[in-house]
Enzyme design. Structure first.
Site, short mmCIF file in Angstrom:
data_model
loop_
_atom_site.label_atom_id
_atom_site.label_comp_id
_atom_site.label_asym_id
_atom_site.label_seq_id
_atom_site.Cartn_x
_atom_site.Cartn_y
_atom_site.Cartn_z
N LYS A 94 0.86 -1.20 0.00
CA LYS A 94 0.00 0.00 0.00
C LYS A 94 0.87 1.23 0.00
O LYS A 94 1.99 1.21 0.53
CB LYS A 94 -0.87 0.03 1.26
CG LYS A 94 -2.09 0.91 1.13
CD LYS A 94 -3.18 0.16 0.39
CE LYS A 94 -4.50 0.85 0.40
NZ LYS A 94 -5.58 -0.11 0.08
N1 GLU Z 1 -7.30 0.06 -3.17
C1 GLU Z 1 -8.08 -1.11 -3.43
C2 GLU Z 1 -8.16 -1.96 -2.18
O1 GLU Z 1 -8.00 -1.50 -1.09
C3 GLU Z 1 -7.62 -1.86 -4.66
C4 GLU Z 1 -6.22 -2.35 -4.63
C5 GLU Z 1 -5.74 -2.93 -5.94
O2 GLU Z 1 -6.51 -3.06 -6.86
O3 GLU Z 1 -4.56 -3.27 -5.99
O4 GLU Z 1 -8.46 -3.13 -2.25
#
Ligand code: GLU
Length: 415
Positions: free
Chosen positions: A104
């Site tokens: 993240k």
């Molecule tokens: N931000 C989204 C989540 O928290 C998608 C993450 C992604 O597609 O890599 O799942």
């Protein structure tokens, strides 16, 4: 909020680990992120001044595949929060059984007060700072809070420019023209509706006619509301940063989406009543509550006011462990984030596969594969929870951890 997201995540992890008797040393490994990168991002603002922003990328775990997870732009981003979110991505990718680990990113900034040019320079400079650790088989970002397809296009373009090749596989959530997938934009919210309706089906109920309240009307909440509406549920309340609206006979969600495109908020929508306090959205007497904003929406301080029968977590980490405990005692099922909102990263996986192959699927193909994967994961989480006689969150952790444990055993520990 008393408890930090990282503490929450570790508490959830430890609870599941002790029930399933996860190997002690593996638990120790999984309590820590593999790598956390902090960068400063100096950019020129429109007024000519230079401002230095702080950004993070946490690469939590890559046992099952490259790090995967979004990047958020928000004033409240902290290193701890990014670590927690990266941990949740690790479990999420394992629950939905796609070959990714978890990561993240976040930049401390207020994107609502920045121009498009400033956001572009910020995104490109952040990408530049992360160049050595990004890549389609290393770490693949995606949209999150206040980021979207435009942000992803800047990342893809910057990365490709530095590498001297066209590399659409480095990021997901791109627009179709540059190697995105059909269906990615709506995937997280749509997935929330699919998982919830699948869970109801398992319980012998139907989504049709169920009343729904949604907190948040961004990447996740807007599409969750739309797909609940399309499935025949009645969305009676919606809130966002501008306020909350309620209509007991059902909000016309497609109309609301048009309204929000123009006004930038749900407040004042003609076909509904404005709520005096937007947080009251959480306390509506509905069948399904969808917290789709930020972490820590439901805590021990407000959990007693919750009247919904089911909670389906569109956001990551909206319910604290203390609140979870109380909800479970009251017989309120919480469909946890790492299952409920996994449709987003699932279609990100589809996008990555398509972009790497240079062969793109049509809407039907994406839809079919998405439904199949999400309903299987919902079944598996349900069965695991029944087997261990635990709530759905603990069940989904046990499922995820058993998959991670299998890889850990097969790969072994280096050196
Ligand atoms: N931000 C989204 C989540 O928290 C998608 C993450 C992604 O597609 O890599 O799942």
């Amino acid at each position: 909020m008393g408890i930090s997201p990282y503490e929450m995540m570790k508490e959830q992890l430890e609870k599941a680990a002790s029930i399933m008797r996860l190997e002690r040393e593996l638990l120790e490994v999984l309590k820590h992120p593999k790598r956390v990168i902090e960068v400063s991002i100096p950019i020129k603002m429109d007024d000519g001044s230079i401002k230095v922003f702080t950004g993070y990328r946490c690469q939590y775990n890559d046992f099952r595949g490259p790090f995967k997870g979004g990047i958020r732009f928000h004033p409240d981003v902290t290193k701890e929060e990014v670590i927690a979110l990266a941990g949740w991505m690790t479990w999420k990718c394992a629950v939905i059984d796609i070959p990714f680990g978890g990561g993240k990113g976040g930049v401390i900034c207020d994107p609502t007060g920045m121009s498009e040019g400033e956001l572009e320079r910020l995104t490109r400079r952040f990408t530049y700072a992360l160049m050595p650790v990004l890549g389609p088989s290393m770490d693949i970002p995606a949209p999150d809070v206040f980021t979207g397809s435009k942000t992803m296009a800047w990342i893809m373009d910057t990365y490709s420019a530095f590498k001297g090749i066209n590399q659409p596989g480095v990021v997901t959530g791109k627009s179709r023209s540059i190697g995105g997938s059909v269906g990615r934009r709506e995937a997280t919210g749509k997935g929330v509706a699919i998982v919830t309706s699948e869970y109801l089906r398992i319980k012998g109920e139907s989504i049709e006619g169920k009343t729904v309240a949604v907190q948040g009307f961004g990447n996740v909440g807007s599409y969750a509301a739309l797909y609940f509406h399309r499935m025949g549920a009645k969305v009676v309340g919606i809130s966002d940063i501008t306020g909350g609206i309620v209509n007991p006979s059902g909000i016309n969600v497609p109309e609301l989406i048009k309204y929000v495109e123009e006004t930038k908020g749900v407040k004042g929508f003609p076909d509904a009543e404005d709520m005096p306090k937007k947080d009251d959205i959480l306390y509506l007497d509905v069948d399904i509550l969808v917290p789709a904003a930020l972490e820590g929406a439901i805590t021990e301080l407000n959990v007693d006011h919750i009247r919904a029968k089911y909670i389906s977590e569109g956001a990551n980490g909206p319910t604290t462990p203390e609140a979870d405990e109380i909800l479970s005692k009251r017989g309120i099922d919480v469909i946890p984030d790492i299952l409920a909102n996994s449709g987003g990263v699932l279609v990100s996986y589809f996008e990555w596969v398509q972009a790497n192959q240079g062969y793109f699927w049509d809407e039907e193909e994406v839809d079919r594969r998405m439904k199949k994967k999400l309903s299987r994961a919902t079944e598996e989480v349900y069965r695991t929870s029944e087997k261990y006689n635990v709530d759905l969150r603990t069940g989904s952790y046990i499922l995820a951890l058993s998959r991670i444990q299998e890889v850990y055993r097969d790969r072994g520990l280096f050196p």
